[in-house]
Write a protein that holds these residues in place. Structure first.
Motif, PDB file in Angstrom:
ATOM      1  N   ALA A  76      25.477 -12.694 -12.902  1.00 27.82           N
ATOM      2  CA  ALA A  76      24.940 -11.374 -13.491  1.00 27.82           C
ATOM      3  C   ALA A  76      24.311 -12.015 -15.644  1.00 27.82           C
ATOM      4  O   ALA A  76      23.604 -11.819 -15.386  1.00 27.82           O
ATOM      5  N   ARG A  77      26.264 -12.458 -15.646  1.00 27.53           N
ATOM      6  CA  ARG A  77      25.953 -12.551 -16.827  1.00 27.53           C
ATOM      7  C   ARG A  77      25.857 -14.306 -17.226  1.00 27.53           C
ATOM      8  O   ARG A  77      26.172 -14.294 -18.376  1.00 27.53           O
ATOM      9  N   LYS A  78      25.617 -14.790 -16.127  1.00 26.79           N
ATOM     10  CA  LYS A  78      25.547 -16.548 -16.283  1.00 26.79           C
ATOM     11  C   LYS A  78      26.678 -17.004 -16.395  1.00 26.79           C
ATOM     12  O   LYS A  78      26.344 -17.834 -17.332  1.00 26.79           O
ATOM     13  N   ILE A  79      27.548 -16.134 -16.187  1.00 27.96           N
ATOM     14  CA  ILE A  79      29.208 -16.790 -17.153  1.00 27.96           C
ATOM     15  C   ILE A  79      29.517 -18.370 -15.679  1.00 27.96           C
ATOM     16  O   ILE A  79      30.477 -19.734 -15.711  1.00 27.96           O
ATOM     17  N   LEU A  80      29.011 -17.304 -14.019  1.00 27.41           N
ATOM     18  CA  LEU A  80      29.184 -18.943 -13.364  1.00 27.41           C
ATOM     19  C   LEU A  80      27.755 -19.210 -12.401  1.00 27.41           C
ATOM     20  O   LEU A  80      26.776 -18.397 -12.794  1.00 27.41           O
ATOM     21  N   SER A 131      38.084 -20.966 -21.238  1.00 29.20           N
ATOM     22  CA  SER A 131      36.592 -20.278 -21.104  1.00 29.20           C
ATOM     23  C   SER A 131      36.036 -19.241 -20.565  1.00 29.20           C
ATOM     24  O   SER A 131      37.399 -18.848 -19.944  1.00 29.20           O
ATOM     25  N   PHE A 132      34.335 -18.785 -20.873  1.00 29.63           N
ATOM     26  CA  PHE A 132      34.049 -17.809 -20.173  1.00 29.63           C
ATOM     27  C   PHE A 132      34.567 -18.324 -18.259  1.00 29.63           C
ATOM     28  O   PHE A 132      34.772 -17.239 -17.597  1.00 29.63           O
ATOM     29  N   ALA A 133      33.840 -19.675 -17.818  1.00 26.94           N
ATOM     30  CA  ALA A 133      33.951 -19.786 -17.141  1.00 26.94           C
ATOM     31  C   ALA A 133      35.110 -19.630 -16.253  1.00 26.94           C
ATOM     32  O   ALA A 133      35.804 -19.385 -14.883  1.00 26.94           O
ATOM     33  N   ALA A 134      36.221 -20.625 -17.740  1.00 29.34           N
ATOM     34  CA  ALA A 134      37.646 -20.457 -16.547  1.00 29.34           C
ATOM     35  C   ALA A 134      38.074 -19.416 -15.946  1.00 29.34           C
ATOM     36  O   ALA A 134      38.749 -18.806 -15.434  1.00 29.34           O
ATOM     37  N   ALA A 135      37.949 -18.336 -17.037  1.00 29.08           N
ATOM     38  CA  ALA A 135      38.602 -17.315 -16.893  1.00 29.08           C
ATOM     39  C   ALA A 135      37.778 -16.158 -15.865  1.00 29.08           C
ATOM     40  O   ALA A 135      38.838 -15.488 -15.240  1.00 29.08           O
ATOM     41  N   ALA A 136      36.654 -16.487 -15.519  1.00 29.37           N
ATOM     42  CA  ALA A 136      35.892 -15.676 -15.055  1.00 29.37           C
ATOM     43  C   ALA A 136      36.579 -16.481 -12.833  1.00 29.37           C
ATOM     44  O   ALA A 136      36.560 -15.147 -12.329  1.00 29.37           O
ATOM     45  N   GLN A 137      36.580 -17.728 -13.507  1.00 28.12           N
ATOM     46  CA  GLN A 137      37.305 -17.603 -11.939  1.00 28.12           C
ATOM     47  C   GLN A 137      38.730 -17.825 -11.379  1.00 28.12           C
ATOM     48  O   GLN A 137      38.909 -16.966 -10.491  1.00 28.12           O
ATOM     49  N   GLY A 155      38.689 -16.429 -27.304  1.00 30.52           N
ATOM     50  CA  GLY A 155      38.209 -15.161 -28.619  1.00 30.52           C
ATOM     51  C   GLY A 155      36.860 -13.896 -27.876  1.00 30.52           C
ATOM     52  O   GLY A 155      37.619 -12.432 -28.341  1.00 30.52           O
ATOM     53  N   SER A 156      36.028 -14.484 -27.844  1.00 29.28           N
ATOM     54  CA  SER A 156      35.314 -13.330 -27.258  1.00 29.28           C
ATOM     55  C   SER A 156      35.310 -12.780 -26.355  1.00 29.28           C
ATOM     56  O   SER A 156      35.525 -11.606 -26.080  1.00 29.28           O
ATOM     57  N   ILE A 157      36.038 -13.288 -25.404  1.00 31.70           N
ATOM     58  CA  ILE A 157      36.966 -12.893 -23.411  1.00 31.70           C
ATOM     59  C   ILE A 157      37.942 -11.331 -24.271  1.00 31.70           C
ATOM     60  O   ILE A 157      37.544 -10.678 -23.749  1.00 31.70           O
ATOM     61  N   GLY A 158      39.077 -12.126 -25.838  1.00 31.78           N
ATOM     62  CA  GLY A 158      39.861 -10.901 -26.276  1.00 31.78           C
ATOM     63  C   GLY A 158      39.343  -9.444 -26.748  1.00 31.78           C
ATOM     64  O   GLY A 158      39.209  -8.685 -26.662  1.00 31.78           O
ATOM     65  N   GLU A 159      38.223  -9.418 -27.970  1.00 29.46           N
ATOM     66  CA  GLU A 159      37.225  -8.694 -28.563  1.00 29.46           C
ATOM     67  C   GLU A 159      36.379  -8.011 -26.399  1.00 29.46           C
ATOM     68  O   GLU A 159      35.831  -6.621 -26.334  1.00 29.46           O
ATOM     69  N   GLY A 160      35.846  -8.540 -25.580  1.00 36.01           N
ATOM     70  CA  GLY A 160      35.438  -7.877 -24.547  1.00 36.01           C
ATOM     71  C   GLY A 160      36.033  -7.054 -24.034  1.00 36.01           C
ATOM     72  O   GLY A 160      35.797  -5.945 -23.172  1.00 36.01           O
ATOM     73  N   PHE A 161      37.534  -7.539 -23.450  1.00 35.80           N
ATOM     74  CA  PHE A 161      38.350  -6.855 -23.214  1.00 35.80           C
ATOM     75  C   PHE A 161      38.534  -6.079 -23.678  1.00 35.80           C
ATOM     76  O   PHE A 161      39.065  -4.705 -23.482  1.00 35.80           O
ATOM     77  N   GLY A 162      39.362  -6.062 -24.197  1.00 35.36           N
ATOM     78  CA  GLY A 162      39.400  -5.010 -25.683  1.00 35.36           C
ATOM     79  C   GLY A 162      38.056  -3.637 -25.473  1.00 35.36           C
ATOM     80  O   GLY A 162      38.503  -2.323 -25.896  1.00 35.36           O
ATOM     81  N   ASP A 163      37.126  -3.625 -25.663  1.00 32.47           N
ATOM     82  CA  ASP A 163      35.859  -3.053 -25.374  1.00 32.47           C
ATOM     83  C   ASP A 163      35.659  -1.993 -24.062  1.00 32.47           C
ATOM     84  O   ASP A 163      36.031  -1.207 -23.651  1.00 32.47           O
ATOM     85  N   TYR A 164      36.324  -2.953 -22.981  1.00 31.21           N
ATOM     86  CA  TYR A 164      36.277  -3.175 -22.404  1.00 31.21           C
ATOM     87  C   TYR A 164      37.933  -1.393 -21.438  1.00 31.21           C
ATOM     88  O   TYR A 164      37.242  -0.790 -20.718  1.00 31.21           O
ATOM     89  N   TRP A 165      38.812  -2.215 -21.969  1.00 29.00           N
ATOM     90  CA  TRP A 165      39.914  -1.382 -21.743  1.00 29.00           C
ATOM     91  C   TRP A 165      39.331   0.167 -22.607  1.00 29.00           C
ATOM     92  O   TRP A 165      40.157   0.628 -22.141  1.00 29.00           O
TER      93      TRP A 165
END
Length: 486
Positions: A482-486, A452-458, A354-364
């Protein structure tokens, strides 16, 4: 009804010699048979190349005639994996393809149906619907498959609605179906692009309870509204304004010019900016990232809030404070949710997803602002909308450059979304807008609904490697580290 997707199969041969080993009900309704590179009764009509493979589109035919909406598609990735979309209809082998009804009579029946439909949607003060026309040769024989298989005349007509296709039974002369098929009418409109704070570079602007203002009038921009369906409403290939406070905008000449105090102004904003977004997605090479006419309900709730409803596939724009649809970045943010839900059904099942969804929306929202913002306050999200509820300048609902890391997780999707949007913005800065957005959209196709953050980052790193190589993958990896996701 009849459409069916087949399983993915791996092949080792080259494109010219692929054998799919798939079975299907034949066009003649016979027993299943083996499909090969060019199954019988199919006509290759288009070959497309995307980022990661080739796509072959076939028209289903029966005794040399096209089968309406009958298709067969073969998607071949660069590493030799094939996916087949089988959209053929069963047609009885003994179907007679000799027409009893003449094409002129079929054309007359088709045009009568178009006239009747146009009359139903005509403005209340109109008593005569424009008469449609069909050019000579516009009636062509075709076959409708399925349980009600029949021979038809497919008649193309032009009217005030745009282009219509009517199917007329070639034995009885009755109209089986009549619908508008045009989707590329250009209209005219007036919008903020992306919002008046950015275009005027003025943080002092205020809503003044939705009043027209000279300062806001000069912020309006005349634009072309592409891909309208010609119906006189703000409906088109990528946008469908389904509901609107005060009624739907309508103009028979497809001219939609309003000042911002008129609620129909926000409908034009939605149409223009969503169409821009989907055209951009197509320019990036993606044809299946919410490639549909997205439903919108505009100014229909009094709250200062907008949202995407995955159950109804509807985006609702609120009109509390600054009307949300007056700020293109609000529109683009909500459209971001629709994009992800279309690519990954049910996306956002976990807190981090859900956080990825909100973050992507802001980025988009931010990346869509790049071509028109001239660099003004780019990482600031929703500059105009935020003037209603922020007192500090610049006015921002959120930002994509907060510096947050996973150490700052608080368990709220909008706040935690700033961690993800910051990573995406760093990727944008490292790779450039085009490469970054290709990588980000491509990786989304590989997300799980509860990722998850990590899986989506990968997934994102892998997409960068496959599209642009090891150096790009390392830049993406660095952004997530830099965001400590990986």
């Amino acid at each position: 009804m009849r459409k069916r997707r087949t399983a993915v199969v791996a092949v080792t041969a080259g494109l010219a010699t692929i054998s799919l080993g798939l079975s299907f009900t034949s066009a003649a309704g016979a027993a299943p048979e083996v499909a090969v590179a060019n199954p019988g009764g199919l006509k290759l009509i288009k070959t497309k190349t995307s980022l990661l493979g080739k796509h072959y589109w076939y028209q289903q035919t029966f005794k040399g005639l096209p089968v309406i909406d009958g298709y067969y598609a073969k998607h071949v990735t660069k590493d030799g994996v094939v996916e087949v979309a089988d959209g053929r209809d069963a047609v009885p082998a003994n179907l007679d393809v000799s027409a009893k009804v003449q094409p002129a009579a079929a054309t007359q029946s088709a045009n009568a149906a178009v006239i009747a439909r146009a009359a139903r949607i005509a403005a209340p003060n109109k008593t005569i619907a424009p008469v449609p026309t069909a050019t000579q040769g516009a009636a062509k024989l075709a076959v409708v498959g399925g349980p009600n298989a029949r021979l038809v005349w497919a008649v193309t007509s032009h009217s005030s609605e745009g282009v219509s296709r009517s199917l007329v039974d070639a034995d009885t002369g009755s109209v089986v179906e009549s619908k508008v098929i045009s989707d590329n009418v250009d209209g005219r409109g007036s919008v903020f692009d992306p919002n008046p704070v950015v275009s005027q570079k003025n943080e002092k602007l205020t809503d003044m309870n939705d009043k027209n203002q000279d300062a806001l009038f000069v912020a309006q921009k005349n634009v072309v509204l592409r891909n309208l369906d010609g119906s006189g409403f703000l409906n088109g290939s990528y946008v469908n304004i389904k509901e609107g406070n005060g009624g739907l905008a309508q103009n028979k000449n497809n001219t939609f010019v309003y000042q911002r105090a008129n609620n129909k102004f926000e409908q034009v904003m939605v149409y223009y900016h969503v169409n821009q977004a989907q055209e951009y997605i197509h320019q990036l090479g993606f044809t299946e990232a919410n490639n549909e006419s997205q439903d919108f309900s505009v100014d229909t709730i009094r709250d200062d809030n907008s949202f995407y409803d995955p159950e109804t596939d509807m985006i609702t724009m609120g009109d509390g404070g600054v009307d949300d649809a007056e700020d293109a970045e609000v529109i683009w943010h909500e459209y971001g949710h629709a994009i992800q839900d279309d690519i990954v059904p049910g996306f956002g099942e976990s807190l981090q997803a859900g956080s990825i969804g909100e973050g992507f929306g802001d980025y988009w929202a931010v990346t869509m602002s790049v071509p028109v913002s001239k660099g003004f306050n780019l990482p600031c999200v929703m500059d105009w909308d935020a003037t209603s509820y922020t007192s500090t300048e610049p006015h921002c609902l959120r930002r994509t450059d907060t510096g947050k890391t996973t150490d700052d997780i608080v368990g709220e999707v909008h706040d935690d979304g700033e961690i993800w949007s910051n990573a995406l913005w760093d990727i944008h800065q490292a790779l450039g807008r085009t490469k970054a957005n290709k990588v980000i959209l491509e990786s989304t196709f590989f997300y799980d609904p509860d990722t998850s953050f990590a899986a989506a980052a990968q997934d994102t790193v892998q997409a960068a490697r496959l599209l642009y190589g090891k150096a790009a993958a390392q830049q993406v990896t660095d952004a997530f580290k830099a965001r400590k996701i990986l």
